[in-house]
Design an enzyme around this catalytic site. Structure first.
Site, PDB file in Angstrom:
ATOM      1  N   ASP A 161      -2.062  10.944  -2.127  1.00 58.99           N
ATOM      2  CA  ASP A 161      -2.473   9.914  -3.089  1.00 58.99           C
ATOM      3  C   ASP A 161      -2.883  10.509  -4.424  1.00 58.99           C
ATOM      4  OD1 ASP A 161      -2.837   8.537  -0.352  1.00 58.99           O
ATOM      5  OD2 ASP A 161      -2.845   6.939  -1.848  1.00 58.99           O
ATOM      6  N   GLN A 166      -1.688   2.273   9.963  1.00 55.30           N
ATOM      7  CA  GLN A 166      -0.416   2.443   9.240  1.00 55.30           C
ATOM      8  C   GLN A 166       0.620   3.158  10.112  1.00 55.30           C
ATOM      9  OE1 GLN A 166      -3.430   3.052   7.870  1.00 55.30           O
ATOM     10  NE2 GLN A 166      -3.444   2.677   5.676  1.00 55.30           N
ATOM     11  N   LYS A 202      -4.603   9.971   3.203  1.00 53.60           N
ATOM     12  CA  LYS A 202      -5.247   9.095   4.185  1.00 53.60           C
ATOM     13  C   LYS A 202      -6.253   9.850   5.054  1.00 53.60           C
ATOM     14  CE  LYS A 202      -4.938   5.640   4.478  1.00 53.60           C
ATOM     15  NZ  LYS A 202      -5.973   4.752   3.846  1.00 53.60           N
ATOM     16  N   ARG A 210       0.874  -1.181   0.000  1.00 55.63           N
ATOM     17  CA  ARG A 210       0.000   0.000   0.000  1.00 55.63           C
ATOM     18  C   ARG A 210       0.910   1.229   0.000  1.00 55.63           C
ATOM     19  NH1 ARG A 210       2.472   1.911   3.701  1.00 55.63           N
ATOM     20  NH2 ARG A 210       0.963   3.584   3.754  1.00 55.63           N
ATOM     21  N   GLY A 211       0.275   2.413  -0.134  1.00 49.71           N
ATOM     22  CA  GLY A 211       1.053   3.640  -0.314  1.00 49.71           C
ATOM     23  C   GLY A 211       1.103   3.934  -1.812  1.00 49.71           C
ATOM     24  N   ALA A 212       0.787   5.186  -2.179  1.00 47.36           N
ATOM     25  CA  ALA A 212       0.573   5.508  -3.600  1.00 47.36           C
ATOM     26  C   ALA A 212       1.745   5.112  -4.509  1.00 47.36           C
ATOM     27  CB  ALA A 212       0.234   6.986  -3.739  1.00 47.36           C
TER      28      ALA A 212
HETATM   29  O1  MRU Z   1      -4.444   3.184   2.212  1.00 48.67           O
HETATM   30  P1  MRU Z   1      -2.971   3.411   2.046  1.00 48.67           P
HETATM   31  O2  MRU Z   1      -2.158   2.873   3.179  1.00 48.67           O
HETATM   32  O3  MRU Z   1      -2.473   2.956   0.691  1.00 48.67           O
HETATM   33  O4  MRU Z   1      -2.826   4.985   2.091  1.00 48.67           O
HETATM   34  C1  MRU Z   1      -1.544   5.552   1.995  1.00 48.67           C
HETATM   35  C2  MRU Z   1      -1.519   7.015   2.166  1.00 48.67           C
HETATM   36  O5  MRU Z   1      -2.526   7.660   2.306  1.00 48.67           O
HETATM   37  C3  MRU Z   1      -0.188   7.694   2.057  1.00 48.67           C
HETATM   38  O6  MRU Z   1      -0.136   8.829   2.863  1.00 48.67           O
HETATM   39  C4  MRU Z   1       0.051   8.112   0.597  1.00 48.67           C
HETATM   40  O7  MRU Z   1      -0.162   7.036  -0.264  1.00 48.67           O
HETATM   41  C5  MRU Z   1       1.399   8.633   0.387  1.00 48.67           C
HETATM   42  S1  MRU Z   1       2.603   7.349   0.525  1.00 48.67           S
HETATM   43  C6  MRU Z   1       4.105   7.955   0.133  1.00 48.67           C
END
Ligand code: MRU
Length: 358
Positions: free
Chosen positions: A245, A204, A256, A52-54
């Site tokens: 994201d 997270q 998030k 996960r994470g963009a």
């Molecule tokens: O649901 P997730 O864990 O994929 O959400 C991740 C986030 O919101 C992060 O802050 C975002 O992707 C930036 S990661 C460098």
């Protein structure tokens, strides 16, 4: 193998002709690596948040295209390119909000369109996926330098920062976006402590950010999501630093759920608010954050923890997992190509025009 420099964790690896993902659902209690040889398994791992994470989702999808191409080519050496589009669309449907996913798939589509006859197409596609991975790590280091320079330029008696969710090595190709800036600022003595909130409902912050920072020996205090206002009122926070994201043309930021809360609190308390994201997180086709599709996830994440139910049976649940922070609450958006202060359409357009992605 692509490895993250200067920090101890990497969560996405290509080795032995397969994609390996560190299962983030099990962290920090167990470090389990899952091997992926089929594109369906890659789609499932993105959807289920093994990864996960963009930026990490985008990199994973790029490797997913390589795996899909290999499978399609084995099935039919003539029609494989056309058939591959179905797999790319399946990958695109794994999660809706992080635009890095669609950006990475477009990069792979472009590589597919440019394949040369001189070399194995799978080798060429793998090279493109590894490039996306490598450039993401490089972008994070650039943002680390630029973001910490912004912090150095603003004096503040407080040296604590708040971060939300996980934006570190686990969420990217390595080093991190907001966590990259925090790593760089820590090395320069610009901050003395990171306050990481739990980031309910998926934890997270508690499970991933606290783990990453503790591994790097950066002082970190874990707190419930509701503690930020109190810390700000006590004068202990200079910056809130978060990732993104999707960022729209006017500078609105989807991140998030809970990011918007922190931005409102920061404005009230005179605390600065920084968003750190590579240019692959910008969606210039959308004029404002109102147009960003916000992922809704199932009720289990809210009513139970690790399978242990806490809420009453049959309770109605609302679980949007991202929110939108309006540009006017943001002091700076840091990208690998430059910083947009007090973002708006003119500032974002000028950054994106000056530095077209390719
Ligand atoms: O649901 P997730 O864990 O994929 O959400 C991740 C986030 O919101 C992060 O802050 C975002 O992707 C930036 S990661 C460098």
């Amino acid at each position: 193998m692509v490895s993250a420099q200067d920090n101890s964790v990497s969560a996405i690896e290509w080795r032995d002709d397969a994609l390996w993902l560190l299962d983030q659902r099990q962290l920090p209690l167990e470090e389990v690596w899952l091997e992926h040889q089929e594109v369906g398994a890659v789609v499932q791992s993105i959807r289920d948040m093994v990864v996960r994470g963009a930026p990490a989702i985008g990199i994973t999808a790029a490797y997913g295209v390589v795996i899909a191409a290999r499978g399609r080519r084995d099935q039919d050496a003539y029609t494989w390119k056309a058939n591959l589009e179905q797999d790319i669309q399946d990958l695109a449907q794994s999660r809706p909000t992080a635009v890095n996913l669609f950006w990475a798939l477009d990069q792979m589509r472009a590589a597919l369109a440019k394949l040369s006859d001189d070399e194995d197409p799978i080798v060429q596609l793998l090279r493109e996926a590894k490039k996306i991975h490598r450039l993401d790590v490089a972008a994070n280091h650039a943002m680390g330098r630029l973001g910490s320079a912004v912090m150095a330029g603003v004096s503040s008696p407080a040296k604590g920062v708040i971060t939300h969710c996980n934006t570190g090595s686990l969420a990217t190709g390595g080093y991190g976006t907001a966590l990259g800036v925090i790593r760089s600022a820590w090395q320069q003595g610009l901050i003395d402590r990171v306050f990481a909130d739990e980031t309910r409902p998926w934890w997270q912050g508690a499970r991933l950010t606290a783990w990453e920072l503790a591994k790097d020996k950066i002082p970190v205090t874990l707190m419930a999501d509701t503690v930020g206002a109190t810390l700000m009122k006590q004068g202990r926070i200079s910056w809130v630093i978060v990732g993104a994201d999707r960022i729209t043309a006017n500078g609105d930021v989807a991140n998030k759920i809970g990011t918007y809360n922190l931005a409102v609190l920061a404005k009230h308390h005179g605390v600065r608010f920084m968003v750190v994201a590579p240019t692959s997180t910008f969606d210039m086709d959308l004029s404002s954050g109102e147009d960003i599709p916000i992922e809704q996830r199932g009720p289990d994440e809210v009513v139970s923890v690790k399978g242990h139910r806490l809420a009453p049976e049959n309770i109605e649940v609302y679980n949007p997992v991202f929110d939108v922070t309006p540009a006017e609450l943001i002091d700076a958006i840091v990208t690998e190509k430059g910083v947009v202060e007090r973002p708006n359409l003119a500032g974002v357009s000028s950054l994106m025009k000056k530095h077209s992605l390719h």
